[in-house]
Design an enzyme around this catalytic site. Structure first.
Site, short mmCIF file in Angstrom:
data_model
loop_
_atom_site.label_atom_id
_atom_site.label_comp_id
_atom_site.label_asym_id
_atom_site.label_seq_id
_atom_site.Cartn_x
_atom_site.Cartn_y
_atom_site.Cartn_z
CB VAL A 269 4.01 1.22 -3.84
CG1 VAL A 269 3.64 0.35 -2.65
CG2 VAL A 269 3.36 2.58 -3.74
CB SER B 169 -0.91 0.00 1.22
OG SER B 169 -0.47 0.95 2.17
CE LYS B 170 -2.31 6.36 -2.83
NZ LYS B 170 -2.77 6.85 -4.12
NE ARG B 171 -3.42 4.50 3.72
CZ ARG B 171 -4.06 4.23 2.59
NH1 ARG B 171 -4.07 5.12 1.62
NH2 ARG B 171 -4.68 3.09 2.40
NE ARG B 172 0.87 -2.08 4.83
CZ ARG B 172 -0.38 -2.49 4.66
NH1 ARG B 172 -1.26 -2.36 5.63
NH2 ARG B 172 -0.76 -3.05 3.53
#
Ligand code: GLU
Length: 469
Positions: free
Chosen positions: A243, A237-240
Site C-alpha cells: 500500500v 491493508s498494510k499487513r496484506r
C-alpha cells in the site's frame, strides 16, 4: 486565493498509503480546476504513533504526485498539534452554551453501569448533573434528539438517527482535545468548504456536523470516497497488501502513470480513454461522477499504465529515468562497463519490454557484461535438435565473413540458414539469442548484435559453440 477550500488531512503514522494518494489527488484536481485552495494539514496529535519521518514522507510523496508547495493552489502544511488551545476553546464554548457537559464517570464506571442495566454505550447519565470541570472529568457533547442528514456529493443523502449516537467525548479527563473535535475546529478555522475524504470517516460525520452547527457554522460540503480493495475484494491493508506509495516509486513506477492510474480508481475519465494527461483529468474530474462501490486496486492494470508511459518516453527521458537502477549498488553490471550510447540506441526496443523502470537493467544487462549470465537450460533447449545446432554453426560461419555488420544482413543470414534447414525464424534465432544474451527472451536480436559488434558477437558464439561437443 479565493474559491472553494479543499483539504487533505493525513495522520503521520506510517507510510503514505495509495488510498491517501488518490484522496489527495482528487482534492488537488478540484482545487486546481475550481480556482480554489488545497490545504495540507498534518494531523499529528497522536503522539504515540506519530513520527517526523512520516511527515516528511507525506510531503515528499505529495511532491512526487505533483502536489507542489510552490503551486499557488497549495496552502500549508499546518500542524494540528499547534492548535490545541483553539480546540479546547471551542469545546469550552460548547460547554458554556449548554451543548456539552462534564461527566466524572470513568470507562470502568460506564461499563459497570451498562452491565447492570443491560445497555451499551454511554447513556447520557451526567447530562443533568450540573458538573463542572475537575480532575478526571471528561467533557461530552450533548447529542440533540432527532436525526442528522448528511448531504454527501458521492453518496447522496445519508440519514443518521441521533438516538444511536452517544454523547461523545470532546475533552479527555486530562483536558486534552479528542481527534473528532480537533478535526472539526481546524476545518472551521481554516475555512474549509469541502471535506473530501475516505469512506471510513462517514460514521463520524454526523457527530462532526452537529459540532459545526452547534458552533454556529454552516457545515462543509461532504464527499466520502470509496475504499480501495485488493483482488479478493478486501480493503487494502498494510499487513496484506503493498500500500505504500513510496514502494511503487522505488520500484520504478513513473509519477505520471501512478497519478493517472490513481485518478481512475472509482472515476472514469470522459470519452472512455483511461490514459490521459493530468490537465485533462484535472479539468474533467467531478465528485458527482465518482462510483459508490469500492475500487479494485489492480496491480496488473497499474503495470500496464506504467508500461504505456514508459513507451511514450524519448530514449533520453528513459535513460534519465532509469539512472537510479542502472547505477544502483545491485545493478546487474558494473557502472564502468555501462555505455550511454548503446543504451540510447537500444532504448526503443527495450522500453516495450519494461513494466517498470527497474526492469530495464535486466533486459539489457548482456550488453554491459563481460560475459552474459548464461541460462544453461535455455541453451540446452535452443540447441536440442540437430537442425538447430546446424543452423547455429552455419550462422557462426557466415557471420565470420559477413561484409556489412548491420541489422538487415545479420537477419538475412539467420533467415537463409533457417530456410536451408527447414526451421522457423524464431527457432533458428533461439541458439544465437541464448549465446549472446544468455537467455531465451530479450529485446530484438539483430539490433543487439549490430551494437554489440562483430568481435564480441563471434566470441560469445564461439564460447557457446564449444559447449556443444
Ligand atoms: N487524519 C485523518 C486520517 O488520516 C483524516 C481525517 C479527515 O480527513 O477528516 O485518517
Amino acid at each position: 486565493m479565493s474559491g472553494p477550500r479543499y483539504r487533505f488531512a493525513p495522520s503521520p503514522t506510517g507510510f503514505f498509503h495509495v488510498g491517501g494518494a488518490r484522496t489527495a489527488l482528487w482534492n488537488w484536481a478540484l482545487a486546481q480546476s475550481q480556482g480554489g485552495t488545497f490545504v495540507l494539514r498534518i494531523e499529528d496529535t497522536d503522539e504515540a504513533r506519530n513520527r517526523p519521518e512520516w511527515t516528511q514522507g507525506i510531503i515528499d510523496a505529495l511532491a512526487w504526485l505533483g502536489i507542489n508547495r510552490d503551486d499557488p493552489h497549495f496552502e500549508g502544511p499546518y500542524f494540528q498539534s499547534e492548535y490545541a488551545q483553539q480546540h479546547i476553546d471551542a469545546a469550552l464554548r460548547l460547554f458554556e452554551q449548554g451543548d456539552a457537559y462534564y461527566c466524572d464517570m470513568t470507562s470502568a464506571d460506564v461499563e459497570a453501569r451498562n452491565k447492570a442495566e443491560g445497555n451499551q454505550g454511554y447513556q447520557g447519565w451526567s447530562r443533568d448533573r450540573g458538573l463542572g470541570p475537575g480532575p478526571g472529568h471528561v467533557l461530552r457533547f450533548r447529542v440533540p434528539q432527532g436525526s442528522t442528514v448528511v448531504h454527501d456529493l458521492v453518496r447522496g443523502e445519508v440519514v443518521f438517527d441521533n438516538a444511536i449516537i452517544e454523547d461523545f467525548v470532546l475533552l479527555r479527563g486530562n483536558g486534552s482535545p479528542m481527534f473528532l473535535l480537533a478535526n472539526v475546529v481546524d476545518d472551521m478555522t481554516m475555512g474549509i468548504s469541502h471535506v473530501v475524504r475516505a469512506e471510513e470517516h462517514l460514521p463520524n460525520t454526523p457527530k462532526q456536523q452537529m459540532m459545526w452547527t452547534a458552533l454556529g457554522h454552516e457545515p462543509p460540503v461532504w464527499a466520502h470516497v470509496p475504499v480501495l480493495v485488493n483482488e479478493a475484494r478486501k480493503k487494502l491493508s498494510k499487513r496484506r497488501d503493498k500500500v505504500a506509495l513510496e514502494m511503487y516509486r522505488d520500484e520504478g513506477y513513473l509519477a505520471p502513470a501512478m497519478i493517472n492510474y490513481l485518478m481512475t480508481l472509482g472515476w472514469a475519465p470522459k470519452g472512455g480513454e483511461e490514459i490521459q494527461p493530468w490537465d485533462r483529468m484535472q479539468a474533467d474530474f467531478r465528485l458527482e461522477d465518482v462510483n459508490h462501490s469500492s475500487a479494485f486496486f489492480d496491480l496488473k492494470k497499474l503495470a500496464a499504465f506504467n508500461g504505456e508511459y514508459i513507451r511514450a518516453m524519448s530514449p533520453e527521458q528513459f535513460l534519465e529515468a532509469c539512472r537510479p537502477w542502472l547505477f544502483a549498488a545491485d545493478a546487474p553490471f558494473p557502472a564502468d562497463r555501462f555505455d550511454e550510447q548503446v543504451f540510447l540506441a537500444l532504448a526503443p526496443v527495450v522500453q516495450p519490454r519494461c513494466a517498470t523502470l527497474a526492469d530495464a537493467a535486466g533486459v539489457i544487462d548482456f550488453m554491459f557484461l563481460a560475459e552474459p549470465v548464461f541460462d544453461a537450460d535455455a541453451w540446452a533447449k535452443a540447441t536440442g535438435t540437430p537442425e538447430s545446432v546446424a543452423v547455429f554453426r552455419s550462422v557462426l560461419a557466415a557471420y565470420e565473413s559477413l561484409a556489412d555488420w548491420s541489422v538487415e544482413p545479420l537477419k538475412a543470414v539467420v533467415d537463409a540458414a533457417a530456410e536451408a534447414h527447414g526451421l522457423k525464424a524464431g527457432k533458428a534465432q533461439a541458439p544465437v539469442r541464448v549465446a549472446i544474451t544468455g537467455r531465451s527472451v530479450g529485446p530484438p536480436l539483430f539490433e543487439a548484435l549490430a551494437l554489440l559488434g562483430r568481435d564480441e558477437t563471434l566470441r560469445r558464439m564461439r564460447t557457446a559453440e564449444a559447449t556443444l561437443g
